[in-house]
Structures are given as C-alpha cells and as structure tokens.
Design a protein around this motif. Structure first.
Motif, PDB file in Angstrom:
ATOM      1  N   HIS A  15     -19.023 -22.980 -48.410  1.00 11.23           N
ATOM      2  CA  HIS A  15     -18.969 -21.521 -48.301  1.00 11.23           C
ATOM      3  C   HIS A  15     -19.871 -21.034 -47.166  1.00 11.23           C
ATOM      4  N   PHE A  16     -21.066 -21.586 -47.074  1.00 10.27           N
ATOM      5  CA  PHE A  16     -21.974 -21.217 -45.983  1.00 10.27           C
ATOM      6  C   PHE A  16     -21.370 -21.591 -44.628  1.00 10.27           C
ATOM      7  N   PRO A  56     -24.015 -20.561 -53.797  1.00  9.20           N
ATOM      8  CA  PRO A  56     -22.743 -20.927 -53.159  1.00  9.20           C
ATOM      9  C   PRO A  56     -22.755 -22.368 -52.644  1.00  9.20           C
ATOM     10  N   LYS A  87     -18.159 -21.720 -43.899  1.00 13.71           N
ATOM     11  CA  LYS A  87     -17.100 -20.743 -43.609  1.00 13.71           C
ATOM     12  C   LYS A  87     -17.697 -19.426 -43.108  1.00 13.71           C
ATOM     13  N   CYS A  88     -18.782 -19.005 -43.730  1.00 12.74           N
ATOM     14  CA  CYS A  88     -19.449 -17.767 -43.284  1.00 12.74           C
ATOM     15  C   CYS A  88     -19.974 -17.933 -41.858  1.00 12.74           C
ATOM     16  N   ALA A  89     -20.591 -19.080 -41.585  1.00 16.35           N
ATOM     17  CA  ALA A  89     -21.128 -19.332 -40.243  1.00 16.35           C
ATOM     18  C   ALA A  89     -20.002 -19.335 -39.220  1.00 16.35           C
ATOM     19  N   TYR A  90     -18.861 -19.916 -39.582  1.00 11.58           N
ATOM     20  CA  TYR A  90     -17.724 -19.955 -38.662  1.00 11.58           C
ATOM     21  C   TYR A  90     -17.211 -18.539 -38.385  1.00 11.58           C
ATOM     22  N   SER A  91     -17.128 -17.720 -39.438  1.00 13.99           N
ATOM     23  CA  SER A  91     -16.652 -16.344 -39.275  1.00 13.99           C
ATOM     24  C   SER A  91     -17.588 -15.508 -38.416  1.00 13.99           C
ATOM     25  N   LEU A  92     -18.873 -15.823 -38.462  1.00 13.19           N
ATOM     26  CA  LEU A  92     -19.869 -15.043 -37.720  1.00 13.19           C
ATOM     27  C   LEU A  92     -20.224 -15.642 -36.367  1.00 13.19           C
ATOM     28  N   ARG A  93     -19.523 -16.700 -35.963  1.00 10.02           N
ATOM     29  CA  ARG A  93     -19.909 -17.442 -34.756  1.00 10.02           C
ATOM     30  C   ARG A  93     -19.936 -16.590 -33.491  1.00 10.02           C
TER      31      ARG A  93
END
Length: 195
Positions: free
Chosen positions: A62-63, A58, A65-71
C-alpha cells in the motif's frame, strides 16, 4: 494512557529522527490513537489517547502504491497564502483550512499556531488573488458568518457533512459546511443539499 511518544524519555523527540522514522512514528500514532485524531498540546507534543480498537498498519504494498501515485507531486508544508501565491492561471487550488470560529475554543487539533479566526481576512485576500490570476479555487469550510462575509462574490453551496471524530457513534453529528468557488459548482447528491 497517552501515546505522547515524543515526551517520553524512552523515545527520541521527532527533531532527532530521520524522515523514515518520522513517517513510521506518524503512521503508528495515527493507527493507534483515538479515532485517528491528530492533536498537539501547547508544548507541541502529540497528545491523543490510545484508541480502544487500533487500526491495522497498512501493508508495504500500500505504501508503495501511494509512493508511486505521488512520484510526480511536490508536497509542501507552509503557510497557505505563500503557497497559493505560486498558483498560475489555469491551476486548481483546493483549500481546506482548520475550521476556526469565534464561538469555539481551540483544542490544538492542528497545532496551536495553525489557522485561526484572525487568518480569515488573509484567506479572503488569498481567494481574491487567486481569482485575479484566473486560477480556479475551491474552499471548503464550516458554514459560519466569518466565511460567508468573504465569500459573497463567488459561487457558494451549503452541504451537510457527517463528523466521524466523536467518541461514541450517537454523538457523531451532521454539520453544515460551505463550498466556495470562483467557478460554477455543479449540483451534488440530493442527500447532501440544504433542505
């Protein structure tokens, strides 16, 4: 050719890596191995063969965005029963343990010390405890007698799920799974319902 990097003298074992290097190795192995399967041998080393068509790594965005979603998430690796014991009234708990059944042999897909048939009674106690706390739970599992026996007092629905792990497309079967919840299960798409 196996991708068992941890066993190679050329690469350091995971315990010697920092968190970023462990994550990078996991992504590489996941994208390069056969069908993205994660499996450990009895020594605890990753042992999935290289895939014929590895997936793309990826993009950095993409990483991010994932980090932001899991913040604001807390990710915990631990025993299901001790984690579920932290649930409170009104919480939602999703349980999707490895599908252990007496009729199949262990292949180490989730590690040889992961969820096993002997844990199904503990799973039943865990569900009862969640129900007493008024935490909402949803369990997805293989539709096997061992699970049917602990799920009788709650809402159940059998669904069909296509497996994508088999090496050849014609061997990718449709299997029966069961959904168990202490809350009403709304009807799903007709194509997934048991005839």
């Amino acid at each position: 050719y196996m991708l068992g990097l941890p066993e190679s003298s050329k690469y350091p074992p995971p315990r010697e890596l920092d968190d970023l290097a462990k994550a990078a190795r996991f992504v590489y192995l996941n994208r390069s191995c056969f069908n993205g399967v994660y499996r450990l041998n009895q020594s605890g080393f990753f042992n999935v063969p290289r895939g014929r068509r590895p997936g793309a790594i990826p993009k950095h965005s993409h990483f991010l965005k994932c980090a932001y979603s899991l913040r604001s998430a807390t990710l915990i690796s631990g025993d299901f029963q001790s984690l579920a014991s932290q649930a409170e009234s009104g919480d939602f708990v999703y349980l999707d343990p490895p599908y252990a059944k007496t009729s199949s042999r262990r292949r180490g897909e989730y590690g040889y010390l992961s969820f096993d048939v002997s844990d199904i009674d503990r799973l039943g106690r865990c569900l009862r405890d969640l129900d007493k706390k008024q935490a909402c739970f949803l369990l997805s599992y293989a539709d096997v007698p061992e699970i049917r026996s602990i799920s009788r007092c709650w809402h159940n629905r059998t669904i069909f799920v296509r497996r994508h792990v088999a090496g050849f497309k014609e061997h990718r079967s449709v299997v029966r799974e069961i959904l168990v919840s202490n809350h009403h299960l709304t009807p799903g798409p007709k194509r997934h319902e048991v005839p």
